[in-house]
Motif scaffolding. Structure first.
Motif, mmCIF file in Angstrom:
data_model
loop_
_atom_site.group_PDB
_atom_site.id
_atom_site.type_symbol
_atom_site.label_atom_id
_atom_site.label_comp_id
_atom_site.label_asym_id
_atom_site.label_seq_id
_atom_site.Cartn_x
_atom_site.Cartn_y
_atom_site.Cartn_z
ATOM 1 N N HIS A 1 14.239 35.847 -0.690
ATOM 2 C CA HIS A 1 14.054 36.252 0.705
ATOM 3 C C HIS A 1 15.422 36.320 1.380
ATOM 4 O O HIS A 1 15.957 35.313 1.840
ATOM 5 C CB HIS A 1 13.143 35.246 1.411
ATOM 6 C CG HIS A 1 12.538 35.769 2.666
ATOM 7 N ND1 HIS A 1 11.586 35.064 3.400
ATOM 8 C CD2 HIS A 1 12.727 36.930 3.354
ATOM 9 C CE1 HIS A 1 11.239 35.770 4.454
ATOM 10 N NE2 HIS A 1 11.919 36.892 4.456
ATOM 11 N N VAL A 2 15.991 37.512 1.457
ATOM 12 C CA VAL A 2 17.389 37.683 1.877
ATOM 13 C C VAL A 2 17.525 37.725 3.390
ATOM 14 O O VAL A 2 18.451 37.137 3.964
ATOM 15 C CB VAL A 2 17.983 38.958 1.246
ATOM 16 C CG1 VAL A 2 19.453 39.109 1.636
ATOM 17 C CG2 VAL A 2 17.856 38.901 -0.262
ATOM 18 N N GLY B 1 20.128 33.895 5.411
ATOM 19 C CA GLY B 1 19.249 34.976 5.814
ATOM 20 C C GLY B 1 18.738 34.918 7.233
ATOM 21 O O GLY B 1 17.954 35.764 7.651
ATOM 22 N N GLU B 2 19.184 33.918 7.990
ATOM 23 C CA GLU B 2 18.736 33.770 9.373
ATOM 24 C C GLU B 2 19.932 33.792 10.318
ATOM 25 O O GLU B 2 21.031 33.362 9.975
ATOM 26 C CB GLU B 2 17.976 32.448 9.550
ATOM 27 C CG GLU B 2 16.703 32.373 8.739
ATOM 28 C CD GLU B 2 15.977 31.041 8.903
ATOM 29 O OE1 GLU B 2 14.736 31.046 8.914
ATOM 30 O OE2 GLU B 2 16.653 29.998 9.036
ATOM 31 N N LEU B 3 19.700 34.296 11.519
ATOM 32 C CA LEU B 3 20.730 34.251 12.550
ATOM 33 C C LEU B 3 20.781 32.856 13.160
ATOM 34 O O LEU B 3 19.759 32.296 13.548
ATOM 35 C CB LEU B 3 20.431 35.271 13.654
ATOM 36 C CG LEU B 3 20.827 36.720 13.380
ATOM 37 C CD1 LEU B 3 20.448 37.587 14.577
ATOM 38 C CD2 LEU B 3 22.311 36.855 13.090
ATOM 39 N N VAL B 4 21.990 32.317 13.249
ATOM 40 C CA VAL B 4 22.178 31.002 13.848
ATOM 41 C C VAL B 4 22.563 31.138 15.310
ATOM 42 O O VAL B 4 22.023 30.467 16.184
ATOM 43 C CB VAL B 4 23.262 30.212 13.092
ATOM 44 C CG1 VAL B 4 23.477 28.848 13.727
ATOM 45 C CG2 VAL B 4 22.886 30.061 11.627
ATOM 46 N N VAL C 1 12.799 41.916 11.058
ATOM 47 C CA VAL C 1 13.124 42.531 9.765
ATOM 48 C C VAL C 1 13.121 41.481 8.659
ATOM 49 O O VAL C 1 13.771 40.438 8.767
ATOM 50 C CB VAL C 1 14.498 43.230 9.825
ATOM 51 C CG1 VAL C 1 14.931 43.680 8.431
ATOM 52 C CG2 VAL C 1 14.430 44.430 10.773
ATOM 53 N N ASP C 2 12.377 41.769 7.606
ATOM 54 C CA ASP C 2 12.363 40.942 6.396
ATOM 55 C C ASP C 2 12.793 41.801 5.216
ATOM 56 O O ASP C 2 12.351 42.952 5.061
ATOM 57 C CB ASP C 2 10.964 40.397 6.116
ATOM 58 C CG ASP C 2 10.630 39.178 6.959
ATOM 59 O OD1 ASP C 2 11.078 38.081 6.588
ATOM 60 O OD2 ASP C 2 9.929 39.328 7.975
ATOM 61 N N LYS C 3 13.647 41.223 4.372
ATOM 62 C CA LYS C 3 14.084 41.925 3.176
ATOM 63 C C LYS C 3 14.040 40.965 1.997
ATOM 64 O O LYS C 3 14.560 39.847 2.069
ATOM 65 C CB LYS C 3 15.508 42.465 3.360
ATOM 66 C CG LYS C 3 16.097 43.122 2.112
ATOM 67 C CD LYS C 3 15.319 44.351 1.689
ATOM 68 C CE LYS C 3 15.899 44.931 0.392
ATOM 69 N NZ LYS C 3 15.085 46.063 -0.105
ATOM 70 N N PHE C 4 13.399 41.415 0.921
ATOM 71 C CA PHE C 4 13.295 40.630 -0.299
ATOM 72 C C PHE C 4 13.955 41.391 -1.443
ATOM 73 O O PHE C 4 13.886 42.621 -1.517
ATOM 74 C CB PHE C 4 11.831 40.399 -0.683
ATOM 75 C CG PHE C 4 11.046 39.551 0.279
ATOM 76 C CD1 PHE C 4 10.836 38.205 0.025
ATOM 77 C CD2 PHE C 4 10.499 40.110 1.435
ATOM 78 C CE1 PHE C 4 10.092 37.423 0.896
ATOM 79 C CE2 PHE C 4 9.755 39.341 2.309
ATOM 80 C CZ PHE C 4 9.559 37.983 2.041
ATOM 81 N N TYR C 5 14.598 40.644 -2.345
ATOM 82 C CA TYR C 5 14.979 41.163 -3.657
ATOM 83 C C TYR C 5 14.187 40.334 -4.676
ATOM 84 O O TYR C 5 14.557 39.200 -4.975
ATOM 85 C CB TYR C 5 16.482 41.035 -3.906
ATOM 86 C CG TYR C 5 17.320 41.937 -3.046
ATOM 87 C CD1 TYR C 5 17.256 43.323 -3.180
ATOM 88 C CD2 TYR C 5 18.185 41.410 -2.102
ATOM 89 C CE1 TYR C 5 18.033 44.159 -2.388
ATOM 90 C CE2 TYR C 5 18.973 42.227 -1.309
ATOM 91 C CZ TYR C 5 18.885 43.607 -1.463
ATOM 92 O OH TYR C 5 19.654 44.425 -0.673
ATOM 93 N N GLY C 6 13.100 40.881 -5.153
ATOM 94 C CA GLY C 6 12.206 40.087 -5.977
ATOM 95 C C GLY C 6 11.624 38.959 -5.143
ATOM 96 O O GLY C 6 11.036 39.185 -4.086
ATOM 97 N N LYS C 7 11.807 37.710 -5.589
ATOM 98 C CA LYS C 7 11.335 36.549 -4.839
ATOM 99 C C LYS C 7 12.397 36.007 -3.892
ATOM 100 O O LYS C 7 12.138 35.046 -3.161
ATOM 101 C CB LYS C 7 10.891 35.455 -5.804
ATOM 102 C CG LYS C 7 9.674 35.836 -6.647
ATOM 103 C CD LYS C 7 9.249 34.667 -7.544
ATOM 104 C CE LYS C 7 8.020 35.035 -8.371
ATOM 105 N NZ LYS C 7 7.607 33.914 -9.250
#
Length: 373
Positions: A17-18, A216-219, A9-15
């Protein structure tokens, strides 16, 4: 049943990258806490699962049924996902009584009045606010209003309950009370819960699993004690724990038999069995020891269990526990004693710990190379 699977899953708000190629599985009956600092993507994950936000890439499955396919622009409506969402703000209707607030969703579903009364009474009783059924929200405390919001969410027996920092507006005592209530609720109902917070105490005390985020990434995803005892890297070790973990620089020699670590706390040798699968070349490597404050013990004289000389920097008794800051050479470490004790500033003492309980990280790669066992 409610098993949730997020795939790439990728989610962006404008530029911005959330969410970055997020892969997360929440098993049926989990109390999964999404934990991390503000802006790391945990609330966005909740909103993507609920259907309030649409990801630009990826797939989401609920009990094996696809509810999101971003490539084909398919997004199941929130009403089709059989879930309820509780926000940080209570979002109660002020002109309705507690009973009517909780009953509202059931009335929309056109359930009969007798069934509505039975379900609402059960939900209010479960949250221990049955006596407030005829009151209005403005007549309740913040904690009571939050219980109403949760009762409204659980009254329809959702397969999935999403909670977005529901306790952050409450005072310290109410937060403790509500943590107990939510944990009891999960135990009694078996509902799958996804809970968002930046408060690690909430995460550690309530969850069956914690998903720790960073930018925005799982650790790491693990049960609470595993996350605490064996953080996968320095970021996790530093984030989890209050007071913070002590980091001690050292060097290590790696060979076929295991690891020999030298630091201001002396030299310890660890067998291969205590090490992780991180590949290390034989020879010398810079390492960082992670020693939890409660693992350190203090003695006023040297003995077999206390071998490192230190000076008391400050002592902070707090009733049931005492935090002691100590200087070891040019380094300051923290010890947590589960009792009320007193030390004088600049008092000379000796420190020790159980070497088996220490984490060792490769400094350059930041990864865990020796477990707490």
């Amino acid at each position: 049943m409610s098993r949730i699977e997020l795939v790439n899953v990728d989610k962006f708000y404008g530029k911005n990258h959330v969410l970055k190629n997020l892969n997360l599985t929440i098993e049926d009956g989990d109390f999964m806490t999404l934990l991390g600092p503000s802006g790391c993507g945990k609330t966005t994950t909740l909103r993507v699962v609920s259907g309030l936000e649409k990801p630009q890439k990826g797939y989401i499955y609920m009990d094996g049924k696809q509810i999101v396919n971003a490539d084909e622009a398919y997004f199941a409506a929130p009403s089709e996902r059989n879930l309820d969402l509780v926000f940080q703000s209570y979002a109660l209707w002020p002109h309705m009584t507690v009973f009517d607030n909780v009953a509202f969703g059931l009335k929309v579903l056109k359930e009969n009045n007798a069934e509505i009364a039975k379900k609402v009474a059960s939900a209010l009783e479960r949250m221990q606010i049955g006596e407030f059924a005829k009151r209005f929200p403005t007549e309740l405390s913040g904690g009571q209003q939050q219980r109403v919001a949760i009762a409204r969410a659980i009254v329809s027996s959702p397969r999935l309950l999403l909670l977005d920092e529901p306790l952050s507006n409450l005072d310290a005592k109410l937060r403790v009370d509500m943590r107990s209530e939510l944990k009891r609720l999960h135990h009694e109902t078996g509902t799958t819960i996804i809970y968002v917070t930046h408060d690690q105490v909430e995460a550690l005390t309530m969850s069956t699993k914690i998903a720790l985020y960073r930018k925005g990434e799982l650790v790491q995803v693990a049960p609470p004690l595993e996350l605490y005892d064996n953080p996968c890297n320095l970021y996790t070790a530093d984030f989890i724990g209050n007071p913070s973990i002590n980091f001690v620089k050292g060097t290590a020699t790696v060979d076929a038999s295991g690891l020999t670590v030298t630091s201001p706390f002396g030299t310890q040798t660890y067998p291969k069995a205590d090490m992780t699968d991180v590949e290390l070349a034989n020879g010398s490597v810079d390492v960082t020891l992670g020693i939890r404050p409660e693992q350190l013990t203090i003695a006023t004289a040297q003995d077999d269990n206390h071998w490192t000389k230190a000076k008391v920097y400050s002592s902070m008794p707090a009733g049931s526990e005492t935090l002691v800051s100590l200087k070891v050479g040019d380094m300051i470490v923290t010890c947590k004693e589960l009792c009320s004790s007193r030390y004088d500033s600049d008092q000379e003492v000796w420190l020790g710990f159980n070497p088996k309980k220490v984490n060792v990280f490769e400094t350059a790669g930041e990864k865990l190379i020796k477990r707490c066992v």
